[in-house]
Design a protein around this motif. Structure first.
Motif, PDB file in Angstrom:
ATOM      1  N   ALA A 531      18.844 -18.620  -4.991  1.00 24.77           N
ATOM      2  CA  ALA A 531      19.207 -19.474  -3.862  1.00 24.77           C
ATOM      3  C   ALA A 531      19.725 -20.823  -4.363  1.00 24.77           C
ATOM      4  O   ALA A 531      19.683 -21.128  -5.556  1.00 24.77           O
ATOM      5  CB  ALA A 531      18.009 -19.677  -2.945  1.00 24.77           C
ATOM      6  N   ALA A 532      20.200 -21.631  -3.435  1.00 27.98           N
ATOM      7  CA  ALA A 532      20.722 -22.950  -3.790  1.00 27.98           C
ATOM      8  C   ALA A 532      19.633 -23.844  -4.349  1.00 27.98           C
ATOM      9  O   ALA A 532      19.897 -24.764  -5.118  1.00 27.98           O
ATOM     10  CB  ALA A 532      21.380 -23.602  -2.573  1.00 27.98           C
ATOM     11  N   ASN A 533      18.385 -23.582  -3.970  1.00 26.46           N
ATOM     12  CA  ASN A 533      17.275 -24.376  -4.482  1.00 26.46           C
ATOM     13  C   ASN A 533      16.045 -23.480  -4.629  1.00 26.46           C
ATOM     14  O   ASN A 533      15.917 -22.465  -3.934  1.00 26.46           O
ATOM     15  CB  ASN A 533      16.977 -25.558  -3.567  1.00 26.46           C
ATOM     16  N   PRO A 534      15.143 -23.806  -5.548  1.00 30.10           N
ATOM     17  CA  PRO A 534      13.976 -22.952  -5.788  1.00 30.10           C
ATOM     18  C   PRO A 534      13.031 -22.871  -4.600  1.00 30.10           C
ATOM     19  O   PRO A 534      12.331 -21.863  -4.430  1.00 30.10           O
ATOM     20  CB  PRO A 534      13.301 -23.596  -6.998  1.00 30.10           C
ATOM     21  N   GLU A 535      12.980 -23.928  -3.780  1.00 28.98           N
ATOM     22  CA  GLU A 535      12.089 -23.909  -2.626  1.00 28.98           C
ATOM     23  C   GLU A 535      12.379 -22.712  -1.728  1.00 28.98           C
ATOM     24  O   GLU A 535      11.475 -22.053  -1.206  1.00 28.98           O
ATOM     25  CB  GLU A 535      12.227 -25.202  -1.818  1.00 28.98           C
ATOM     26  N   GLU A 536      13.660 -22.434  -1.558  1.00 25.23           N
ATOM     27  CA  GLU A 536      14.069 -21.324  -0.691  1.00 25.23           C
ATOM     28  C   GLU A 536      13.597 -19.984  -1.247  1.00 25.23           C
ATOM     29  O   GLU A 536      13.080 -19.130  -0.506  1.00 25.23           O
ATOM     30  CB  GLU A 536      15.597 -21.340  -0.544  1.00 25.23           C
TER      31      GLU A 536
END
Length: 543
Positions: A531-536
């Motif tokens: 994803a665009a960021n690890p949180e996602e």
């Protein structure tokens, strides 16, 4: 020139002027020509096997030669001239043997009759005229699958060559390499015909990795948890980088008692965990942090540097005079050691100042191969059952300089404290020095080893699945894989062959994968781009 075999390929499409890796057009065309020459050898070697003709020396050469076309191995044009001519020489010798045995020799494919010209410039022209990638197939999707096979083949050859150096061989690996090289010449294949060959590449790579694991552990013992200093001590010094354990062993032997400390860099770090290597008191520590900083760090190392097979990128001019190369590694103007005699490296180390002070930068823990992890399997299983460990993340693979790789650092930093991170290969240098603590005595960051140790990680997953009486896909395990070059392609094919699903791949998907092939992979294996960021991704995985 056209090359898109690595993740950092220009504009996410392909390098057509010069390689982002530092490879120039001349070398790229010679590498293509070498593959072409090896395809000719493959046609006759395949026929030879039908007649019971197997030549170990030819097989070993084929593996070495395929390996030499891997990203960041050999950028010396003169050495490709030797390899190309040797491939044709062996092709003709095999042709004679096949003819004597009554086999087929009237192949009409161009590689079967290819004759190399004399000069480097003429060979480069021959390579350019091939348009190797473009002419794999007119159908872009079949071309994509053939490229996947070709690049996976390069990874297989690398693992098999490392294993062969330590005496572990299986003729089935070379046989498949010949089969794959020949299949690349077949026009008009369908997706249904290409996919099984790619899956077989995964199967063969599993065997190659198994051999390499047996070679390394059989020679140097199973890795054990070992702290490795990240600082330095006052002494003369040599830095060794790359992957080859045998080269490291020889360097340790040849520097024993000479007042020289040996430091590792890159994928040599896990070598500190092998009992037969760590026994040397002058095998001291690790120099360097993240992969992308290596060129800033190397000039600051006060001793010579030895590059072994399949290293990072070519040395910069401002420290190139201190670089020695070995094995398949080579660049114009860099001193190459062909006979494993490191006396010139030792002499330079003794002549240079070395470290004149002592610095403590802490340490990192290595040595969590399958033997070490499975040795505490009962504690791991109990921790999972008691919910002390909620999830495992395998965050591993290659590193590179392309933007977006900070995702993997941020991912590990945000992994919840009730989760364990297993890592292997040079991708770990984005976070290898993170202090994540432990869960009931089990470190939350477990370094499984080099990319060459992927077999160990697979065996850990298989053993845990057996212990929990489930499939690997049912384990509380997620794979977050970074990729850069062709060994990563081979490992990915192995994971797909084993039926592993829900792999997250990044930082960008391979340029040689077409939308249609990607759709097939997503639908069949549930492969996902990160994803665009690890949180996602963490939210999707853990809920």
């Amino acid at each position: 020139m056209f090359c898109n075999q690595c993740e950092q390929t220009a504009k996410g499409i392909g390098c057509n002027i010069a390689g982002v890796c530092g490879k120039n057009e001349e070398v790229a065309d010679l590498q293509d020509l070498l593959i072409h020459a090896l395809q000719g050898l493959a046609l006759f070697a395949q026929e030879g096997r039908k007649k019971g003709i197997i030549d170990d020396a030819t097989d070993l050469f084929a593996l070495e030669a395929i390996f030499s076309t891997l990203t960041n191995v050999d950028f010396d044009p003169d050495r490709f001239v030797v390899l190309i001519n040797k491939a044709v020489e062996l092709r003709e010798a095999m042709k004679v043997k096949v003819a004597a045995a009554g086999g087929t020799t009237d192949f009409t494919e161009p590689p079967a009759t290819f004759i190399p010209t004399g000069s480097v410039a003429d060979l480069v022209a021959q390579g350019a005229a091939l348009k190797l990638i473009e002419n794999l197939d007119s159908d872009v999707n079949i071309r994509s699958l053939k490229q996947t096979l070709l690049y996976g083949l390069k990874g297989i050859a690398a693992y098999a060559d490392h294993a062969a150096i330590l005496g572990q061989k299986d003729p089935a690996i070379a046989a498949f390499c010949y089969e794959a090289l020949a299949i690349l010449l077949v026009p008009g294949l369908t997706v249904e015909q290409c996919v099984p060959v790619a899956m077989k590449a995964g199967e063969i790579n599993l065997r190659a990795m198994e051999l390499l694991d047996a070679a390394n552990t059989g020679t140097y013992g199973h890795p054990v948890p070992t702290p490795v200093p990240l600082g330095h001590r006052k002494n003369k010094c040599i830095l060794i980088t790359g992957h080859d354990l045998h080269d490291l062993e020889l360097l340790l032997k040849q520097t024993e008692g000479k007042g020289i400390d040996i430091y590792t860099h890159g994928e040599m770090l896990p070598c500190h965990g092998y009992p037969e290597l760590k026994k040397y008191p002058h095998f001291y520590g690790h120099f360097g942090t993240a992969w992308q900083n290596q060129h800033k760090e190397f000039p600051n190392f006060p001793g010579p540097i030895l590059f072994t097979t399949n290293c990072i990128q070519k040395p910069r001019d401002d420290y190139k005079d201190r670089v020695f190369t070995n094995g398949l590694v080579g660049w114009p103007g860099v001193k190459h050691i062909a006979d494993k005699d490191y006396s010139a490296v030792v002499a330079m180390a003794l002549a240079m100042p070395g470290f004149t002070d002592e610095v403590d930068n802490g340490s990192v823990l290595v040595g969590f191969g399958r033997n070490a992890v499975l040795g505490v399997a009962d504690k791991v299983i109990e921790a999972v059952k008691s919910k002390a460990i909620r999830h495992f993340f395998l965050v591993g693979g290659c590193d590179g300089a392309k933007p977006g790789r900070d995702y993997f650092t941020k991912f590990v930093e945000q992994v919840p404290k009730d989760c364990v991170v297993l890592t292997l290969a040079c991708g770990k240098f984005r976070f290898f020095d993170q202090q994540l603590g432990d869960i009931g005595g089990i470190p939350r960051l477990l370094d499984v080893g080099q990319c060459n140790d992927s077999y160990s990680a697979i065996q850990i997953a298989v053993a845990l699945a057996k212990a929990f009486d489930c499939e690997v896909n049912d384990l509380p395990l997620s794979m977050i894989i970074s990729w850069y070059e062709q060994k990563a392609v081979a490992v990915l094919l192995t994971l797909l062959y084993l039926g592993i699903k829900d792999i997250r791949l990044g930082p960008s998907l391979p340029a040689f994968i077409t939308p249609a092939v990607l759709e097939f992979l997503v639908n069949t294996f549930d492969i996902k781009p990160i994803a665009a960021n690890p949180e996602e991704d963490l939210k999707a995985i853990l809920g």
